[in-house]
Write an enzyme that holds these catalytic residues in place. Structure first.
Site, PDB file in Angstrom:
ATOM      1  N   TYR A 136     -43.860  48.065   9.607  1.00  0.00           N
ATOM      2  CA  TYR A 136     -44.308  49.321   9.007  1.00  0.00           C
ATOM      3  C   TYR A 136     -43.453  49.620   7.769  1.00  0.00           C
ATOM      4  O   TYR A 136     -42.838  50.692   7.674  1.00  0.00           O
ATOM      5  CB  TYR A 136     -44.204  50.436  10.044  1.00  0.00           C
ATOM      6  CG  TYR A 136     -45.002  51.687   9.716  1.00  0.00           C
ATOM      7  CD1 TYR A 136     -46.037  51.676   8.784  1.00  0.00           C
ATOM      8  CD2 TYR A 136     -44.725  52.879  10.369  1.00  0.00           C
ATOM      9  CE1 TYR A 136     -46.762  52.818   8.513  1.00  0.00           C
ATOM     10  CE2 TYR A 136     -45.438  54.029  10.106  1.00  0.00           C
ATOM     11  CZ  TYR A 136     -46.454  53.994   9.176  1.00  0.00           C
ATOM     12  OH  TYR A 136     -47.169  55.144   8.899  1.00  0.00           O
ATOM     13  N   GLY A 176     -32.566  51.425  12.360  1.00  0.00           N
ATOM     14  CA  GLY A 176     -33.984  51.744  12.242  1.00  0.00           C
ATOM     15  C   GLY A 176     -34.808  50.513  12.548  1.00  0.00           C
ATOM     16  O   GLY A 176     -35.577  50.031  11.718  1.00  0.00           O
ATOM     17  N   GLY A 178     -37.359  49.789  14.349  1.00  0.00           N
ATOM     18  CA  GLY A 178     -38.809  49.795  14.517  1.00  0.00           C
ATOM     19  C   GLY A 178     -39.257  49.206  15.830  1.00  0.00           C
ATOM     20  O   GLY A 178     -38.648  49.441  16.884  1.00  0.00           O
ATOM     21  N   TRP A 179     -40.312  48.408  15.778  1.00  0.00           N
ATOM     22  CA  TRP A 179     -40.839  47.769  16.987  1.00  0.00           C
ATOM     23  C   TRP A 179     -40.170  46.418  17.243  1.00  0.00           C
ATOM     24  O   TRP A 179     -40.657  45.631  18.057  1.00  0.00           O
ATOM     25  CB  TRP A 179     -42.349  47.595  16.877  1.00  0.00           C
ATOM     26  CG  TRP A 179     -43.112  48.886  17.008  1.00  0.00           C
ATOM     27  CD1 TRP A 179     -43.428  49.546  18.154  1.00  0.00           C
ATOM     28  CD2 TRP A 179     -43.651  49.669  15.940  1.00  0.00           C
ATOM     29  NE1 TRP A 179     -44.126  50.689  17.884  1.00  0.00           N
ATOM     30  CE2 TRP A 179     -44.281  50.797  16.526  1.00  0.00           C
ATOM     31  CE3 TRP A 179     -43.669  49.547  14.557  1.00  0.00           C
ATOM     32  CZ2 TRP A 179     -44.918  51.782  15.769  1.00  0.00           C
ATOM     33  CZ3 TRP A 179     -44.304  50.521  13.800  1.00  0.00           C
ATOM     34  CH2 TRP A 179     -44.921  51.620  14.405  1.00  0.00           C
ATOM     35  N   GLY A 180     -39.076  46.149  16.560  1.00  0.00           N
ATOM     36  CA  GLY A 180     -38.257  44.994  16.889  1.00  0.00           C
ATOM     37  C   GLY A 180     -38.551  43.714  16.147  1.00  0.00           C
ATOM     38  O   GLY A 180     -37.847  42.717  16.333  1.00  0.00           O
ATOM     39  N   THR A 198     -32.867  52.661  17.209  1.00  0.00           N
ATOM     40  CA  THR A 198     -34.004  53.465  16.791  1.00  0.00           C
ATOM     41  C   THR A 198     -33.944  54.803  17.510  1.00  0.00           C
ATOM     42  O   THR A 198     -33.338  54.910  18.601  1.00  0.00           O
ATOM     43  CB  THR A 198     -35.332  52.760  17.095  1.00  0.00           C
ATOM     44  OG1 THR A 198     -36.423  53.616  16.720  1.00  0.00           O
ATOM     45  CG2 THR A 198     -35.463  52.439  18.580  1.00  0.00           C
ATOM     46  N   LEU A 199     -34.583  55.823  16.940  1.00  0.00           N
ATOM     47  CA  LEU A 199     -34.687  57.124  17.600  1.00  0.00           C
ATOM     48  C   LEU A 199     -36.060  57.327  18.233  1.00  0.00           C
ATOM     49  O   LEU A 199     -36.312  58.366  18.832  1.00  0.00           O
ATOM     50  CB  LEU A 199     -34.418  58.245  16.587  1.00  0.00           C
ATOM     51  CG  LEU A 199     -32.967  58.394  16.120  1.00  0.00           C
ATOM     52  CD1 LEU A 199     -32.851  59.496  15.085  1.00  0.00           C
ATOM     53  CD2 LEU A 199     -32.048  58.687  17.302  1.00  0.00           C
ATOM     54  N   GLN A 203     -40.982  53.051  20.171  1.00  0.00           N
ATOM     55  CA  GLN A 203     -40.534  51.819  19.529  1.00  0.00           C
ATOM     56  C   GLN A 203     -39.478  51.110  20.370  1.00  0.00           C
ATOM     57  O   GLN A 203     -39.488  49.885  20.490  1.00  0.00           O
ATOM     58  CB  GLN A 203     -39.981  52.132  18.143  1.00  0.00           C
ATOM     59  CG  GLN A 203     -41.041  52.501  17.125  1.00  0.00           C
ATOM     60  CD  GLN A 203     -40.467  52.707  15.739  1.00  0.00           C
ATOM     61  OE1 GLN A 203     -39.291  53.001  15.577  1.00  0.00           O
ATOM     62  NE2 GLN A 203     -41.306  52.559  14.722  1.00  0.00           N
ATOM     63  N   CYS A 360     -49.975  57.764  -1.000  1.00  0.00           N
ATOM     64  CA  CYS A 360     -48.831  56.870  -1.172  1.00  0.00           C
ATOM     65  C   CYS A 360     -49.187  55.669  -2.038  1.00  0.00           C
ATOM     66  O   CYS A 360     -48.398  55.253  -2.902  1.00  0.00           O
ATOM     67  CB  CYS A 360     -48.309  56.420   0.183  1.00  0.00           C
ATOM     68  SG  CYS A 360     -47.517  57.726   1.131  1.00  0.00           S
TER      69      CYS A 360
END
Length: 448
Positions: A136, A176, A178-180, A198-199, A203, A360
């Site tokens: 991402y 950070g 993410g999903w690894g 990650t927080l 994730q 974006c």
């Protein structure tokens, strides 16, 4: 008010507005892009004039601003191409000046809530538009025809090259995570020991499952914690797509923490979205509905904080249109899967998400948004003196045939057998360049 303001602002492109009272207004120079917009409530003639950067997105999301001809992309492209004209409107100039002074405060508890707002959304949503590895962040397009999956693989390889993974067993912190996907890639490619933080509850859960499924749980560990709570020393630190959530008030704290976590001969790579011009606030629609607590930095802000931290900037690269292309892929996939997204959430959510993705993409194509990759070190002599080692590493890895690895949802993405991981500095010599295959000290190799 809003129709009158547009007369001052829209000089390029062709915009046709049907206001809340049904009156038709035309703006621009009759050049493309072309777009017709209808306001479906009288009050929008006034409320859109107060803070258009926020309220236009809200009106579209709520179905009160609709596109009669053309597309949302056309509308926002016209706005972007005329953005500098907004400064001619006194109220917008004042609002912009006030917003520039805002600096996000991001304590740990608030940071957790901000992350949950976006990253703890249903995994079904992300599967609709991300690649199989759920990367991402900005992909890296080596060729115009690269698929999203290929470009995201390129991105991981590009970052790995900058981390200078010259020997197995290096300890690496992924801030950070993410999903690894990046952590698992680095563990497979270079036999490093990865700690990801990650927080996001979702994730973290997915990352741990992926590490176990890949047989890497002994070398890749994911933790549910804030980077400010991490202790110890790491040979390498990487952070991709997380710096946007730090907040401008916390830049000094972030780089000081990096300095404290980095080993004396350590190397860090920061990959983040920023502005190519003067410091400015993030778009208010994005801040309110998509990424609460987020902020974007200009390099002047980053470098000033790095200097105060005592770290050395050893390399900088600006990725210009790569994120625009990434967002195009995401937008097209999301639009193709709109009914499935609406089934998970609703039509209003889909319009909000469409506005976010288009806004974006427009920001990267026509405004000043860009991605920067900054390489940092405590000592300036821990890296080769030319960038050849990066190019050579990437070339060598692109030539390797990869086998499948389990992705976030049990699908398969690229990976490779552990025994083919980098084992020596000689791996950096493929294709010729800054590293020597002959024996000798690391210091000699750096200068060869």
């Amino acid at each position: 008010m809003f129709p009158a303001i547009l007369k001052t602002v829209i000089r390029t492109g062709s915009l046709r507005l049907i206001d809340g009272a049904g009156r038709i207004h035309g703006y621009g120079d009759a050049s493309p892009p072309y777009c017709t917009v209808r306001l479906r409530a009288r009050h929008l003639n006034y409320t859109l004039a107060l803070n258009p950067e926020l309220s236009i997105g809200e009106a579209y999301m709520n179905g009160l601003l609709t596109i009669e001809d053309g597309s949302l992309y056309d509308l926002l492209e016209i706005a972007a191409k005329n953005f500098q004209n907004f400064e001619r409107v006194p109220w917008f100039s004042l609002l912009s000046s006030v917003m520039r002074r805002l600096k996000q405060y991001n304590p740990i508890d608030r940071a957790r809530g901000n992350v949950a707002h976006h990253y703890d959304l249903s995994g079904q949503l992300y599967d609709l538009f991300l690649d199989k590895d759920r990367q991402y962040s900005c992909a890296y397009f080596l060729r115009a025809g690269d698929s999203l999956e290929t470009a995201q693989e390129n991105k991981k390889r590009h970052i790995a090259a900058k981390l200078f993974l010259d020997r197995p067993g290096l300890s690496l912190l992924d801030i950070g995570s993410g999903w690894g996907g990046l952590g698992l890639y680095l563990a497979e490619e270079a036999a490093v020991e990865v700690t990801g933080v990650t927080l996001s509850v979702e994730q973290h859960k997915v990352s741990e499952a992926r590490a176990a499924a890949a047989g890497l749980a002994d070398r890749v560990r994911f933790q549910l914690r804030d980077y400010r709570e991490v202790t110890g020393k790491y040979d390498r630190i990487v952070s991709v797509g997380m710096f946007e959530h730090v907040g401008k008030k916390n830049y000094n704290e972030f780089f000081t923490k990096l300095n404290g976590l980095l080993a004396e001969d350590g190397i860090a790579v920061l990959h983040a979205i920023g502005f190519a011009d003067a410091p400015a606030p993030i778009n208010p629609f994005i801040r309110k509905y998509i990424f609460p607590g987020a902020d974007l930095a200009s390099l002047s802000e980053v470098f000033a904080a790095v200097e105060r931290s005592g770290l050395n900037v050893t390399d900088v690269e600006i990725l210009r249109l790569h994120y625009a292309e990434t967002l195009r892929h995401w937008r097209e996939r999301f639009m193709a899967n709109w009914p499935r997204a609406a089934a998970v959430y609703d039509e209003r959510f889909c319009r909000m998400w469409e506005f976010y993705l288009v806004l974006c993409e427009i920001g990267f194509r026509f405004r000043s948004m860009m991605v920067f990759q900054v390489q940092l070190a405590k000592k300036p002599d821990v890296l080769p003196v030319t960038r050849d080692y990066m190019v050579n590493w990437e070339r060598a890895r692109r030539q390797v045939t990869r086998r499948p690895m389990r992705a976030s949802g049990g699908a398969h993405v690229a990976s490779r057998p552990r025994h083919q991981c980098l084992r020596s500095k000689a791996d950096f010599t493929a294709g010729g360049g800054s590293f020597t295959r002959s024996a000798g000290s690391l210091q000699q190799a750096r200068w060869s």
